[in-house]
Design a protein around this motif. Structure first.
Motif, PDB file in Angstrom:
ATOM      1  N   LEU A  52       0.827  -1.212   0.000  1.00  0.00           N
ATOM      2  CA  LEU A  52       0.000   0.000   0.000  1.00  0.00           C
ATOM      3  C   LEU A  52       0.857   1.256   0.000  1.00  0.00           C
ATOM      4  O   LEU A  52       0.472   2.286  -0.579  1.00  0.00           O
ATOM      5  CB  LEU A  52      -0.922   0.001   1.219  1.00  0.00           C
ATOM      6  N   GLN A  53       2.024   1.195   0.661  1.00  0.00           N
ATOM      7  CA  GLN A  53       2.902   2.355   0.737  1.00  0.00           C
ATOM      8  C   GLN A  53       3.441   2.740  -0.634  1.00  0.00           C
ATOM      9  O   GLN A  53       3.729   3.905  -0.893  1.00  0.00           O
ATOM     10  CB  GLN A  53       4.082   2.073   1.679  1.00  0.00           C
ATOM     11  N   SER A  74      -6.516   6.304  -2.751  1.00  0.00           N
ATOM     12  CA  SER A  74      -6.822   5.678  -1.462  1.00  0.00           C
ATOM     13  C   SER A  74      -8.292   5.304  -1.320  1.00  0.00           C
ATOM     14  O   SER A  74      -8.636   4.443  -0.509  1.00  0.00           O
ATOM     15  CB  SER A  74      -6.413   6.619  -0.318  1.00  0.00           C
ATOM     16  N   ASN A  75      -9.182   5.944  -2.097  1.00  0.00           N
ATOM     17  CA  ASN A  75     -10.615   5.631  -2.002  1.00  0.00           C
ATOM     18  C   ASN A  75     -11.075   4.646  -3.072  1.00  0.00           C
ATOM     19  O   ASN A  75     -12.271   4.391  -3.208  1.00  0.00           O
ATOM     20  CB  ASN A  75     -11.444   6.908  -2.083  1.00  0.00           C
ATOM     21  N   TYR A 118      -7.656  -0.474  -3.666  1.00  0.00           N
ATOM     22  CA  TYR A 118      -6.849  -0.034  -2.528  1.00  0.00           C
ATOM     23  C   TYR A 118      -7.517  -0.422  -1.212  1.00  0.00           C
ATOM     24  O   TYR A 118      -6.870  -0.960  -0.302  1.00  0.00           O
ATOM     25  CB  TYR A 118      -6.647   1.476  -2.600  1.00  0.00           C
ATOM     26  N   GLN A 119      -8.816  -0.169  -1.098  1.00  0.00           N
ATOM     27  CA  GLN A 119      -9.537  -0.474   0.134  1.00  0.00           C
ATOM     28  C   GLN A 119      -9.641  -1.983   0.378  1.00  0.00           C
ATOM     29  O   GLN A 119      -9.645  -2.439   1.525  1.00  0.00           O
ATOM     30  CB  GLN A 119     -10.935   0.144   0.089  1.00  0.00           C
ATOM     31  N   VAL A 174      -6.424  -2.904   1.953  1.00  0.00           N
ATOM     32  CA  VAL A 174      -6.438  -2.442   3.345  1.00  0.00           C
ATOM     33  C   VAL A 174      -7.187  -3.434   4.224  1.00  0.00           C
ATOM     34  O   VAL A 174      -6.710  -3.839   5.297  1.00  0.00           O
ATOM     35  CB  VAL A 174      -7.083  -1.044   3.444  1.00  0.00           C
ATOM     36  N   LYS A 221      -6.242   4.384   7.103  1.00  0.00           N
ATOM     37  CA  LYS A 221      -6.318   4.359   5.643  1.00  0.00           C
ATOM     38  C   LYS A 221      -7.717   4.000   5.143  1.00  0.00           C
ATOM     39  O   LYS A 221      -7.987   4.116   3.940  1.00  0.00           O
ATOM     40  CB  LYS A 221      -5.297   3.353   5.076  1.00  0.00           C
ATOM     41  N   THR A 255     -11.513   4.464   4.226  1.00  0.00           N
ATOM     42  CA  THR A 255     -12.341   5.606   3.830  1.00  0.00           C
ATOM     43  C   THR A 255     -13.809   5.206   3.907  1.00  0.00           C
ATOM     44  O   THR A 255     -14.152   4.019   3.862  1.00  0.00           O
ATOM     45  CB  THR A 255     -12.000   6.053   2.400  1.00  0.00           C
TER      46      THR A 255
END
Length: 352
Positions: free
Chosen positions: A22-23, A29-30, A34-35, A38, A87, A89
């Protein structure tokens, strides 16, 4: 079934790899991808937490020297969970912040129990949690010192990564005595960096939480108001609405026979002020006379009085030394004027 039979080391390493990915991710990020990563990483670390508790891996009365080099890295589990919940959202931001703070606090508690927190970290943690007042110079000096410390830790972690050939805190190879000491230092450095980042994140959470709580309170208040408005019948809303076709009929009647409003109006008792506003001149009138303005400027010290040239002190005729000095000064001035005629210094006055 394969995941259920995985060891703690495998579960932790997979979750950590997802977090480190992820970094470096270029996804927003939304975004869904990506989620999803996470959430997968969170599930992995939560499972690692359960496995650590089942194995009773850490004891409250243990110091950091009593913990095995390869077990030390599992102390980072709570830190990673705190970072991952930040992280997330969505609409439930307040809940995510609360969960993140809970994991960060647990991580710091573990570090303090195992005597990993340095006196410098303890002092900064006290300032963060109590919001102790500090002057600007002290805050700036602390910020510069912490910035230098962060850069130093990052460079040292990169050096260890090259030595151990890894990009994470995990290392499953065989460790010689010398390599084990290096790996222990490497993991402790990771933990120190996590402590540093945790306190920085807690500052942000401490600033964001009150704002989010106010927003939720306002949203709930407006929601109850909207609910009351929605409860009114459509017929009542129509009766309360002004007829758009007659809204500009300023000369017609104000209400109909049933008392329904036909046009907008203004209730006022300032008839004289309205009349004065209608018949006033087009230009702005002065608010003070010239004398009043000059008096105001004198009081402000913007006007010089008594001229700009200071008075020349008069020479006492009975003071012979003063008279002689004044005479010599006058003669010198006469000699200077004889030697330097008027216009002699001007370019246009030079001839020959």
């Amino acid at each position: 079934m394969a995941e259920e039979s995985s060891t703690l080391s495998q579960v932790f390493q997979k979750a950590e790899s997802l977090y480190l990915g992820l970094q470096q991710s270029a996804l927003p990020s939304n975004s869904d991808g990506y989620q999803a990563t996470v959430n997968d990483s969170i599930r992995g670390f939560l499972r690692a937490v359960d496995m650590v508790r089942q194995l009773c891996l850490f004891s409250e009365n243990e110091f950091v020297e009593d913990i095995g080099a390869k077990d030390l890295r599992f102390l980072l589990t709570e830190y990673y969970l705190g970072e991952l919940f930040l992280k997330r959202t969505g609409d439930d931001r307040l809940s995510y912040l609360d969960q993140s703070k809970l994991h960060f606090d647990h991580f710091l508690h573990q570090c303090e129990s195992h005597d990993i927190l340095t006196p410098q970290d303890k002092k900064h943690l006290e300032q963060v949690t109590t919001d102790a007042p500090r002057d600007a110079a002290t805050r700036r000096a602390d910020k510069i010192a912490r910035f230098k410390r962060e850069k130093d830790m990052q460079s040292r972690i990169e050096e260890f990564n090259k030595i151990l050939g890894t990009t994470s805190s995990s290392y499953d190879g065989e460790l010689s005595t010398e390599m084990e000491e290096k790996y222990r230092d490497f993991v402790q450095l990771h933990i120190q960096y996590a402590i540093f980042q945790t306190m920085e994140q807690l500052v942000g959470i401490q600033q964001e939480l009150p704002m989010l709580k106010k927003m939720v309170e306002r949203k709930n208040a407006s929601g109850s108001t909207d609910g009351r408005a929605a409860g009114r019948s459509q017929e009542d809303m129509q009766e309360a609405r002004v007829d758009d076709s007659r809204i500009y009929n300023a000369t017609g009647p104000l209400m109909d026979a049933q008392g329904k409003l036909l046009r907008p109006f203004v209730i006022t008792n300032q008839r004289r002020e309205l009349m004065q506003g209608v018949f006033r001149p087009g230009h702005s009138l002065p608010t003070m006379t010239i004398d009043e303005y000059l008096q105001q400027e004198v009081e402000r010290g913007n006007v010089l009085s008594g001229g700009t040239d200071p008075k020349k002190p008069e020479v006492d005729d009975n003071d012979e030394e003063a008279v002689d000095a004044e005479t010599l000064k006058a003669r010198a001035w006469d000699d200077f004027k004889d030697e330097n005629p008027k216009g002699w210094g001007n370019r246009g006055g030079r001839h020959g």
